[in-house]
Design an enzyme around this catalytic site. Structure first.
Site, mmCIF file in Angstrom:
data_model
loop_
_atom_site.group_PDB
_atom_site.id
_atom_site.type_symbol
_atom_site.label_atom_id
_atom_site.label_comp_id
_atom_site.label_asym_id
_atom_site.label_seq_id
_atom_site.Cartn_x
_atom_site.Cartn_y
_atom_site.Cartn_z
ATOM 1 C CB SER A 17 -0.977 -0.010 1.181
ATOM 2 O OG SER A 17 -1.950 -1.005 0.978
ATOM 3 C CE LYS A 66 -9.133 -5.519 6.843
ATOM 4 N NZ LYS A 66 -9.633 -6.019 5.560
ATOM 5 C CG ASN A 87 -11.042 -1.078 4.309
ATOM 6 O OD1 ASN A 87 -11.984 -0.296 4.416
ATOM 7 N ND2 ASN A 87 -10.428 -1.295 3.166
ATOM 8 C CG ASP A 102 -11.610 -4.618 2.709
ATOM 9 O OD1 ASP A 102 -10.631 -4.140 2.114
ATOM 10 O OD2 ASP A 102 -11.590 -4.932 3.918
ATOM 11 C CB THR A 153 -18.196 -23.790 8.766
ATOM 12 O OG1 THR A 153 -16.880 -24.330 8.839
ATOM 13 C CG2 THR A 153 -18.873 -23.865 10.119
ATOM 14 C CB ILE A 217 -9.985 -12.222 -2.518
ATOM 15 C CG1 ILE A 217 -9.885 -13.349 -1.497
ATOM 16 C CG2 ILE A 217 -11.435 -11.948 -2.894
ATOM 17 C CD1 ILE A 217 -10.417 -12.959 -0.125
ATOM 18 C CE1 TYR A 219 -0.916 -9.388 -2.269
ATOM 19 C CE2 TYR A 219 -3.243 -8.785 -2.125
ATOM 20 C CZ TYR A 219 -1.963 -8.785 -1.596
ATOM 21 O OH TYR A 219 -1.731 -8.165 -0.396
ATOM 22 N N GLY A 240 -6.561 -11.217 -6.939
ATOM 23 C CA GLY A 240 -6.771 -10.293 -5.828
ATOM 24 C C GLY A 240 -6.162 -8.908 -6.002
HETATM 25 P P1 ATR Z 1 -11.002 -13.952 5.830
HETATM 26 O O1 ATR Z 1 -11.591 -13.342 7.064
HETATM 27 O O2 ATR Z 1 -9.724 -13.322 5.403
HETATM 28 O O3 ATR Z 1 -11.985 -14.058 4.719
HETATM 29 P P2 ATR Z 1 -11.142 -16.512 7.178
HETATM 30 O O4 ATR Z 1 -12.120 -16.009 8.152
HETATM 31 O O5 ATR Z 1 -9.973 -17.278 7.679
HETATM 32 O O6 ATR Z 1 -10.517 -15.409 6.231
HETATM 33 O O7 ATR Z 1 -11.969 -17.374 6.121
HETATM 34 C C1 ATR Z 1 -11.375 -18.279 5.372
HETATM 35 C C2 ATR Z 1 -12.441 -19.061 4.577
HETATM 36 O O8 ATR Z 1 -11.754 -20.087 3.903
HETATM 37 C C3 ATR Z 1 -13.496 -19.733 5.430
HETATM 38 O O9 ATR Z 1 -14.715 -19.681 4.729
HETATM 39 C C4 ATR Z 1 -12.992 -21.157 5.534
HETATM 40 O O10 ATR Z 1 -13.997 -22.122 5.705
HETATM 41 P P3 ATR Z 1 -14.655 -22.405 7.179
HETATM 42 O O11 ATR Z 1 -15.563 -21.244 7.423
HETATM 43 O O12 ATR Z 1 -15.347 -23.680 7.052
HETATM 44 O O13 ATR Z 1 -13.480 -22.437 8.128
HETATM 45 C C5 ATR Z 1 -12.383 -21.328 4.176
HETATM 46 N N1 ATR Z 1 -11.372 -22.386 4.157
HETATM 47 C C6 ATR Z 1 -10.097 -22.321 4.604
HETATM 48 N N2 ATR Z 1 -9.470 -23.484 4.384
HETATM 49 C C7 ATR Z 1 -10.367 -24.314 3.798
HETATM 50 C C8 ATR Z 1 -10.321 -25.665 3.312
HETATM 51 N N3 ATR Z 1 -9.211 -26.398 3.395
HETATM 52 N N4 ATR Z 1 -11.455 -26.187 2.752
HETATM 53 C C9 ATR Z 1 -12.580 -25.451 2.642
HETATM 54 N N5 ATR Z 1 -12.671 -24.170 3.084
HETATM 55 C C10 ATR Z 1 -11.599 -23.611 3.654
#
Ligand code: ATR
Length: 280
Positions: A17, A66, A87, A102, A153, A217, A219, A240
């Protein structure tokens, strides 16, 4: 006298940035200077106090501040409240206002590739973390035909649907998303999977239709396995860099009231990343 802006986070050393903003300030002939400040979570309140008293024009906020910065600000914009994260801070004569650029930045970048009416588009968002929430909220404002969120999830996707999307928008599993992939004109990967750079993708991309706008998203790596696979299948890919540049451009506008040279900002980021394709 230079007007100070910057980035606070922990860590911030990797951030591009400063280069991106300082080049744009210089190009616009604005007396602004952007620096990065590593702020430990225990010292966030003190950092906000110092930046206010030192007369910073504003600043960007990144992980892990954040959400936690919100109580130290005087006002939070509607979109930052809905997204649950700030942000960008603007110091309006001593009053600190928190925004979130964002989601809107992501959407602006995406729209450079969408050459059909957005009202007709069915959009799939994969992932349900903070980035997904910001993107989902901003996308809903553009009123596409539908937004579907798929996440490992599912409960987290349901929360975003309830709080940021519309009633007819839906939540599905990653398996379902893979099976109905050809229904979507826009597919966005907000998961962190690509950062591992081990060839894995969040869902199987077998049913991806050619001509789909495919966005990730991340990069770094510059072209995730998700985008590489998409490119092989004839999709229009966007990494990204777009979100990074356009969220920054919107922050720039909030601090200065002027529009930056977006192409210059993008060129600087792409050069720093050693990228070999341009997201325009
Ligand atoms: P950010 O806030 O930067 O978006 P985050 O909260 O860590 O990052 O979110 C990461 C996302 O990647 C989540 O949706 C996560 O899924 P879960 O909500 O089930 O944890 C998803 N993610 C990360 N690793 C994954 C994997 N191996 N398979 C499927 N989803 C994954």
């Amino acid at each position: 006298m230079k007007k100070l802006v910057g980035l606070i986070g922990y860590p911030v050393s990797h951030s591009m940035s400063p280069e991106m903003h300082n080049a744009a300030f210089q190009k616009s002939g604005l007396p602004f200077y952007y620096d990065k400040y590593e702020v430990h979570p225990d010292r966030l309140e003190e950092a906000v106090y110092n930046m206010r008293t030192e007369g910073f024009a504003g600043w960007n906020v990144t992980i892990p501040h954040k959400q936690t910065i919100m109580p130290y600000l005087d006002e939070i914009s509607d979109e930052a409240k809905k997204i649950g994260a700030v942000n960008t801070v603007v110091n309006e004569n001593g009053k600190l206002i928190g925004y979130n650029t964002d989601g809107a930045g992501f959407v602006k970048g995406l729209m450079r590739h969408v050459h059909f009416p957005i009202e007709q588009a069915k959009v799939l968002i994969i992932g349900a973390g903070g980035a997904s929430r910001a993107i989902g909220y901003a996308l809903a404002q553009t009123a596409p035909k539908s937004i579907v969120i798929a996440n490992r999830t599912m409960e987290k996707a349901r929360d975003i649907q309830k709080e940021c999307l519309r009633e007819h928008d839906k939540v599905i599993s990653l398996q379902e998303a893979a099976a109905v992939l050809s229904d979507f004109q826009i597919v966005i990967n907000t998961t962190s999977i690509g950062m591992k750079n081990d060839g894995s993708t969040p869902i199987d991309l077998l049913h991806l239709a050619p001509g789909t706008v495919l966005s990730d998203i991340i990069y770094n790596p510059y072209k995730t396995a998700f985008l590489q696979e998409g490119e092989k299948r004839g999709t229009i890919i966007d990494n990204g860099v777009s979100m990074l540049v356009l969220q920054g451009a919107l922050s720039f506008e909030k601090w200065t009231g002027m529009q930056p040279d977006i192409e210059l900002m993008e060129t600087i980021v792409i050069e720093k990343l050693g990228g070999n394709y341009v997201n325009r």
